[in-house]
Design a protein around this motif. Structure first.
Motif, PDB file in Angstrom:
ATOM      1  N   ALA A   1       0.563  -1.438  -0.031  1.00 40.62           N
ATOM      2  CA  ALA A   1       0.084   0.285   0.016  1.00 40.62           C
ATOM      3  C   ALA A   1       0.578   1.178   0.276  1.00 40.62           C
ATOM      4  CB  ALA A   1      -0.986  -0.085   1.111  1.00 40.62           C
ATOM      5  N   GLY A   2       2.556   0.899   0.639  1.00 40.48           N
ATOM      6  CA  GLY A   2       2.706   2.499   0.942  1.00 40.48           C
ATOM      7  C   GLY A   2       3.502   2.325  -0.675  1.00 40.48           C
ATOM      8  N   SER A   3       2.962   1.928  -1.618  1.00 42.40           N
ATOM      9  CA  SER A   3       3.523   2.768  -2.932  1.00 42.40           C
ATOM     10  C   SER A   3       3.162   2.089  -4.136  1.00 42.40           C
ATOM     11  CB  SER A   3       4.933   1.794  -3.155  1.00 42.40           C
ATOM     12  OG  SER A   3       4.997   0.262  -3.600  1.00 42.40           O
ATOM     13  N   TYR A   4       2.020   2.165  -3.637  1.00 39.15           N
ATOM     14  CA  TYR A   4       1.301   1.705  -5.068  1.00 39.15           C
ATOM     15  C   TYR A   4       0.779   2.745  -5.740  1.00 39.15           C
ATOM     16  CZ  TYR A   4      -3.522   0.132  -6.182  1.00 39.15           C
ATOM     17  OH  TYR A   4      -4.886  -0.383  -7.913  1.00 39.15           O
TER      18      TYR A   4
ATOM     19  N   ALA B   1       0.676  11.140  11.297  1.00 36.39           N
ATOM     20  CA  ALA B   1       0.971  11.510  10.177  1.00 36.39           C
ATOM     21  C   ALA B   1       1.136  10.268   9.123  1.00 36.39           C
ATOM     22  CB  ALA B   1       2.588  10.639  10.662  1.00 36.39           C
ATOM     23  N   ARG B   2       1.849  10.340   7.971  1.00 38.66           N
ATOM     24  CA  ARG B   2       1.803   9.769   6.634  1.00 38.66           C
ATOM     25  C   ARG B   2       2.208   8.128   7.527  1.00 38.66           C
ATOM     26  NH1 ARG B   2       4.382   7.051   2.212  1.00 38.66           N
ATOM     27  NH2 ARG B   2       2.631   6.374   0.899  1.00 38.66           N
ATOM     28  N   GLY B   3       1.525   7.022   7.093  1.00 41.32           N
ATOM     29  CA  GLY B   3       1.453   5.243   8.154  1.00 41.32           C
ATOM     30  C   GLY B   3       0.945   4.924   9.193  1.00 41.32           C
ATOM     31  N   SER B   4       0.160   5.907  10.315  1.00 43.22           N
ATOM     32  CA  SER B   4       0.215   5.704  11.139  1.00 43.22           C
ATOM     33  C   SER B   4      -1.312   4.754  11.108  1.00 43.22           C
ATOM     34  CB  SER B   4      -0.644   6.511  11.963  1.00 43.22           C
ATOM     35  OG  SER B   4       0.585   8.128  12.384  1.00 43.22           O
ATOM     36  N   ASN B   5      -1.072   3.878  11.978  1.00 42.63           N
ATOM     37  CA  ASN B   5      -2.159   3.056  12.139  1.00 42.63           C
ATOM     38  C   ASN B   5      -3.852   3.260  12.855  1.00 42.63           C
ATOM     39  OD1 ASN B   5      -0.442   0.706  11.865  1.00 42.63           O
ATOM     40  ND2 ASN B   5       0.250   0.554  14.165  1.00 42.63           N
TER      41      ASN B   5
ATOM     42  N   GLY C   1     -13.278  -0.922  -6.848  1.00 41.91           N
ATOM     43  CA  GLY C   1     -13.158  -1.054  -5.342  1.00 41.91           C
ATOM     44  C   GLY C   1     -12.005  -1.076  -4.196  1.00 41.91           C
ATOM     45  N   VAL C   2     -12.003  -1.473  -3.361  1.00 41.12           N
ATOM     46  CA  VAL C   2     -10.253  -0.867  -2.427  1.00 41.12           C
ATOM     47  C   VAL C   2      -9.575  -2.565  -2.523  1.00 41.12           C
ATOM     48  CG1 VAL C   2      -9.203  -1.240  -0.618  1.00 41.12           C
ATOM     49  CG2 VAL C   2     -11.920  -0.699  -0.526  1.00 41.12           C
ATOM     50  N   PRO C   3      -8.496  -2.521  -3.549  1.00 43.65           N
ATOM     51  CA  PRO C   3      -7.847  -3.442  -4.203  1.00 43.65           C
ATOM     52  C   PRO C   3      -7.125  -3.988  -2.984  1.00 43.65           C
ATOM     53  CG  PRO C   3      -6.723  -1.546  -5.452  1.00 43.65           C
ATOM     54  CD  PRO C   3      -8.061  -1.033  -3.865  1.00 43.65           C
ATOM     55  N   ILE C   4      -6.857  -5.450  -3.434  1.00 39.69           N
ATOM     56  CA  ILE C   4      -6.030  -6.323  -2.091  1.00 39.69           C
ATOM     57  C   ILE C   4      -4.765  -5.524  -1.236  1.00 39.69           C
ATOM     58  CG2 ILE C   4      -4.682  -7.927  -1.568  1.00 39.69           C
ATOM     59  CD1 ILE C   4      -7.182  -9.671  -2.759  1.00 39.69           C
ATOM     60  N   ALA C   5      -3.981  -4.841  -2.688  1.00 35.95           N
ATOM     61  CA  ALA C   5      -2.246  -4.691  -2.729  1.00 35.95           C
ATOM     62  C   ALA C   5      -3.270  -3.351  -1.197  1.00 35.95           C
ATOM     63  CB  ALA C   5      -1.625  -3.694  -3.656  1.00 35.95           C
ATOM     64  N   VAL C   6      -3.861  -2.013  -1.162  1.00 36.00           N
ATOM     65  CA  VAL C   6      -4.009  -1.707  -0.383  1.00 36.00           C
ATOM     66  C   VAL C   6      -4.628  -2.154   0.782  1.00 36.00           C
ATOM     67  CG1 VAL C   6      -5.511   0.640   0.184  1.00 36.00           C
ATOM     68  CG2 VAL C   6      -4.482  -0.020  -2.469  1.00 36.00           C
TER      69      VAL C   6
ATOM     70  N   LEU D   1      -8.443   5.554   0.020  1.00 34.09           N
ATOM     71  CA  LEU D   1      -7.923   7.145   0.254  1.00 34.09           C
ATOM     72  C   LEU D   1      -7.326   6.763   1.618  1.00 34.09           C
ATOM     73  CD1 LEU D   1     -10.682   9.949  -1.051  1.00 34.09           C
ATOM     74  CD2 LEU D   1      -7.940   9.186  -2.214  1.00 34.09           C
ATOM     75  N   LEU D   2      -8.089   7.030   2.028  1.00 36.33           N
ATOM     76  CA  LEU D   2      -7.586   5.808   3.826  1.00 36.33           C
ATOM     77  C   LEU D   2      -6.137   4.742   3.787  1.00 36.33           C
ATOM     78  CD1 LEU D   2     -10.215   5.914   6.227  1.00 36.33           C
ATOM     79  CD2 LEU D   2      -8.567   8.386   5.833  1.00 36.33           C
ATOM     80  N   GLY D   3      -6.837   3.796   3.126  1.00 34.39           N
ATOM     81  CA  GLY D   3      -5.490   3.051   2.724  1.00 34.39           C
ATOM     82  C   GLY D   3      -4.119   2.997   1.940  1.00 34.39           C
ATOM     83  N   THR D   4      -4.439   4.442   1.265  1.00 39.51           N
ATOM     84  CA  THR D   4      -2.871   4.701   0.593  1.00 39.51           C
ATOM     85  C   THR D   4      -1.855   5.673   1.296  1.00 39.51           C
ATOM     86  OG1 THR D   4      -4.222   5.771  -0.900  1.00 39.51           O
ATOM     87  CG2 THR D   4      -3.653   4.068  -1.461  1.00 39.51           C
ATOM     88  N   TYR D   5      -2.852   5.894   2.459  1.00 35.65           N
ATOM     89  CA  TYR D   5      -1.697   6.810   3.066  1.00 35.65           C
ATOM     90  C   TYR D   5      -0.995   6.478   5.152  1.00 35.65           C
ATOM     91  CZ  TYR D   5      -0.526  11.562   5.220  1.00 35.65           C
ATOM     92  OH  TYR D   5      -0.289  12.823   5.727  1.00 35.65           O
ATOM     93  N   PHE D   6      -2.448   5.853   5.381  1.00 41.51           N
ATOM     94  CA  PHE D   6      -2.449   5.426   6.684  1.00 41.51           C
ATOM     95  C   PHE D   6      -2.060   3.753   7.060  1.00 41.51           C
ATOM     96  CE2 PHE D   6      -5.161   8.709   7.726  1.00 41.51           C
ATOM     97  CZ  PHE D   6      -3.975   9.627   8.536  1.00 41.51           C
ATOM     98  N   ASN D   7      -1.731   3.027   7.519  1.00 39.44           N
ATOM     99  CA  ASN D   7      -1.929   1.806   7.808  1.00 39.44           C
ATOM    100  C   ASN D   7      -2.886   1.003   8.604  1.00 39.44           C
ATOM    101  OD1 ASN D   7       0.039  -0.496   7.497  1.00 39.44           O
ATOM    102  ND2 ASN D   7       0.675  -0.522   9.231  1.00 39.44           N
TER     103      ASN D   7
END
Length: 262
Positions: A60-63, A108-112, A187-192, A133-139
């Motif tokens: 997700a971090g580089s999706y 911060a970006r990557g927060s749970n 929809g929401v990709p598995i990678a995200v 949008l949340l899943g490509t910015y946060f964990n």
């Protein structure tokens, strides 16, 4: 403000695998959401933070950056277009009138973060976009709140656990626009948002138990006021979406989709 993650006390390299049986130490199994640039097998444990794959080490971090298509009339690429959409989403997320938020800046970006939604809302396109949008910015971790109408169904003679699995698999498929490819654009990709980060609960107690197992997520987003009551006494920040006691979507738009993507 966002809390700095604490790295779990795990070793790396040869020291991490020296005491393992050779069959285990030589294993190549890897979490499905681990970035391709990271090694799998036992040595992959060095990437863990509090038992979790951190956002920057996940697919997700580089999706977004893996997509370079032009997606708007202004000529924006995927990253730029999503950044603008996400800024609007975060502004609404932190709007006290919409969620009761007190913070003025997002984590911060990557927060749970943990989002809870009624299971009936998984097919809403606006909700799916908000989760993207949340899943490509946060964990991101997602909890589906099952209602009494959600029964496991399934064929006669199938065990209850198998029926529950079928139900959850069906809900995940709907969330992905009934597509399961890692780069499915519907929809929401598995990678995200990988399957194992989508769980289900039938009660508030079940959702509370899941949240409390997490290492201090930056926020929990839910439409149930009881979650706020139960979790804030343990120090969790709970943002509530949806007016009053309304729990379901209307006019084909989910509560979360209407709150964050209006």
């Amino acid at each position: 403000g966002a809390r700095a993650p604490t790295r779990a006390a795990v070793g790396g390299g040869a020291d991490a695998t020296a005491s393992l049986p050779s069959s285990v130490a030589s294993g190549k199994r890897r979490p499905p959401h681990l970035a391709h640039s990271c090694s799998g097998g036992p040595s992959g444990s060095r990437y863990l933070i509090e038992g979790l794959i951190p956002f920057k080490r996940s697919l997700a971090g580089s999706y977004e950056s893996s997509k370079n298509a032009t997606v708007s009339q202004e000529g924006d690429d995927v990253v730029t277009a999503n950044r603008k959409s996400r800024a609007r989403l975060l502004a609404r997320l932190l709007n006290p009138a919409l969620t009761g938020a007190q913070a003025k800046t997002p984590p911060a970006r990557g927060s749970n973060v943990i989002v809870c939604i009624p299971s009936a809302d998984v097919g809403c396109p606006k909700l799916q976009q908000a989760l993207y949008l949340l899943g490509t910015y946060f964990n991101l971790f997602l909890v589906l709140t099952l209602s009494t109408k959600d029964n496991a169904g399934g064929a006669a003679g199938v065990g209850e656990s198998d029926k529950e699995k079928e139900l959850l698999d069906d809900l995940r498929a709907q969330l992905r626009g009934n597509g399961n490819e890692a780069h499915n654009d519907n929809g929401v990709p598995i990678a995200v948002l990988p399957d194992h980060r989508i769980v289900a609960a039938r009660t508030v107690e079940g959702k509370v138990a899941f949240v409390r197992q997490m290492h201090r997520p930056e926020f929990v987003l839910d439409c149930d006021a009881e979650m706020k009551t139960q979790l804030e006494r343990f120090g969790f920040m709970v943002l509530l979406y949806g007016p009053g006691d309304e729990k379901r979507s209307s006019d084909g738009v989910s509560l979360l989709g209407r709150t964050l993507m209006a």
